[in-house]
Design an enzyme around this catalytic site. Structure first.
Site, PDB file in Angstrom:
ATOM      1  N   ASP A  13       0.855  -1.191   0.000  1.00 52.15           N
ATOM      2  CA  ASP A  13       0.000   0.000   0.000  1.00 52.15           C
ATOM      3  C   ASP A  13       0.888   1.236   0.000  1.00 52.15           C
ATOM      4  OD1 ASP A  13      -3.257   0.301   0.923  1.00 52.15           O
ATOM      5  OD2 ASP A  13      -2.036   2.106   1.001  1.00 52.15           O
ATOM      6  N   ILE A  14       0.366   2.341  -0.514  1.00 53.10           N
ATOM      7  CA  ILE A  14       1.111   3.597  -0.532  1.00 53.10           C
ATOM      8  C   ILE A  14       1.250   4.183   0.867  1.00 53.10           C
ATOM      9  CG2 ILE A  14      -0.957   4.970  -1.024  1.00 53.10           C
ATOM     10  CD1 ILE A  14       0.797   6.845  -2.675  1.00 53.10           C
ATOM     11  N   VAL A  32       1.969   2.378  -6.414  1.00 56.05           N
ATOM     12  CA  VAL A  32       1.794   1.656  -7.682  1.00 56.05           C
ATOM     13  C   VAL A  32       2.145   2.513  -8.891  1.00 56.05           C
ATOM     14  CG1 VAL A  32       0.067   0.047  -6.775  1.00 56.05           C
ATOM     15  CG2 VAL A  32      -0.681   2.222  -7.807  1.00 56.05           C
ATOM     16  N   ASN A  80      -5.687  -4.089  -6.762  1.00 52.07           N
ATOM     17  CA  ASN A  80      -6.792  -3.462  -6.040  1.00 52.07           C
ATOM     18  C   ASN A  80      -6.587  -1.984  -5.733  1.00 52.07           C
ATOM     19  OD1 ASN A  80      -9.225  -3.604  -4.091  1.00 52.07           O
ATOM     20  ND2 ASN A  80      -7.544  -2.960  -2.762  1.00 52.07           N
ATOM     21  N   SER A 101     -15.206  -1.365 -11.112  1.00 50.03           N
ATOM     22  CA  SER A 101     -16.327  -0.716 -10.439  1.00 50.03           C
ATOM     23  C   SER A 101     -17.549  -0.839 -11.338  1.00 50.03           C
ATOM     24  CB  SER A 101     -15.992   0.766 -10.209  1.00 50.03           C
ATOM     25  OG  SER A 101     -17.130   1.533  -9.883  1.00 50.03           O
ATOM     26  N   TYR A 110     -12.217   8.746 -12.796  1.00 48.74           N
ATOM     27  CA  TYR A 110     -12.545   7.471 -12.157  1.00 48.74           C
ATOM     28  C   TYR A 110     -13.286   6.564 -13.140  1.00 48.74           C
ATOM     29  CZ  TYR A 110     -14.166   4.137  -8.664  1.00 48.74           C
ATOM     30  OH  TYR A 110     -14.407   2.984  -7.954  1.00 48.74           O
ATOM     31  N   LYS A 123     -11.699   3.132 -14.704  1.00 42.79           N
ATOM     32  CA  LYS A 123     -12.328   1.847 -14.410  1.00 42.79           C
ATOM     33  C   LYS A 123     -12.834   1.163 -15.682  1.00 42.79           C
ATOM     34  CE  LYS A 123     -11.602   1.817  -9.992  1.00 42.79           C
ATOM     35  NZ  LYS A 123     -10.648   0.855  -9.402  1.00 42.79           N
ATOM     36  N   THR A 147     -16.787   1.539   2.685  1.00 43.01           N
ATOM     37  CA  THR A 147     -15.416   1.866   3.097  1.00 43.01           C
ATOM     38  C   THR A 147     -15.266   3.385   3.144  1.00 43.01           C
ATOM     39  OG1 THR A 147     -14.494   1.997   0.864  1.00 43.01           O
ATOM     40  CG2 THR A 147     -14.587  -0.203   1.883  1.00 43.01           C
TER      41      THR A 147
END
Length: 270
Positions: free
Chosen positions: A37-38, A76, A102, A153, A170, A174, A205
């Site tokens: 993860d970043i 990433v 992901n 998504s 976005y 996607k 989330t």
């Protein structure tokens, strides 16, 4: 006996949310986890992003299930840094069988940051390609097949009318990862490596449950539930994780090149 005993899963965006849920779900099926993860904030993202402490929590939850885990902080967008993280993880865990691509951001806001478009494209599309470029030759060289799942998504198969750069990026990103999935599914099929995308509706989330997202959704005439057909406002991370666990298992051994919605019927109503 779990469905993934003896497997190793490489997961990006693993510090919390869907990534953590996937790590824990796959560990429950017997997989060891390489979690990346970043763990840093991007200025264009209007909700708090994951921290090193979040990534450590993922590791602790995997270890509590008796599985091995190795974590790394890597962006990433940075091909070399991501490659170093993966190489170090392979040294610790020995191999990789499953890849969950992901990592992603969703800086949807009525007041977009000037970097929103570029940051989303860089993370959600270029970051996916960076990950695929790294893992594909490793899986091929190992010679025993494998499974890749890319998080897309419902906005990778549909679109909400808007002129906001963050939301447009976005949706474009996607959709873009579906094209990458289809190309890699064909490219890697001769090596028995399967590639699919999963398409959640709104998931419970921090990426979705934040004031900026709620304000944006109201501005386009929707809400967090987004008009699902089933009587739920949103799906939970474990719902997506269960679909992913099936996709990467031998139960789905001939499933490749598919776009799998986990969306409570959202797309069926479009």
């Amino acid at each position: 006996m779990g469905s993934l005993d003896g497997k190793v899963a490489f997961i990006t965006g693993a510090a919390r949310g869907q990534g953590r849920s996937h790590a824990v779900r796959l560990a429950a099926e017997g997989a060891d986890i390489l979690a990346v993860d970043i763990c840093a904030q991007l200025d264009s993202v209007p909700y708090p992003m994951a921290t090193p402490e979040d990534l450590e929590t993922t590791a602790l939850e995997v270890e509590a299930l008796g599985r091995r885990v190795w974590t790394a902080i890597a962006d990433v967008r940075d091909f070399d840094a991501l490659g170093k993280a993966m190489a170090e993880g392979l040294d610790r865990l020995g191999s990789v069988d499953i890849v969950l691509v992901n990592a992603g951001i969703a800086p949807m806001s009525v007041n977009d940051h000037q970097d929103a478009w570029q940051d989303v494209i860089d993370v959600n599309l270029t970051g996916v390609q960076n990950t695929l470029r790294l893992v594909a030759p490793v899986l091929v060289a190992q010679g025993r097949g494998g499974a890749i799942v890319i998080t897309s998504s419902t906005m990778g198969l549909a679109g909400v009318g808007t002129d906001k750069p963050g939301a447009l990026a976005y949706t474009a990103s996607k959709h873009g990862v579906v094209g990458l999935m289809r190309a890699y599914a064909n490219f890697l099929a001769p090596h028995s490596i399967r590639v699919n995308t999963v398409h959640p509706a709104g998931v419970g989330t921090t990426m979705v449950l934040n004031p900026a997202m709620e304000e944006y959704l109201q501005s386009v005439g929707t809400r967090s539930g987004g008009g699902n057909a089933l009587p739920v406002d949103m799906v939970e991370p474990i719902d997506v994780s269960s679909a992913v666990a099936w996709l990467v298992s031998d139960a789905a051994r001939y499933v490749t090149g598919v776009t799998l919605p986990v969306d409570a019927g959202y797309l069926n109503r479009r």
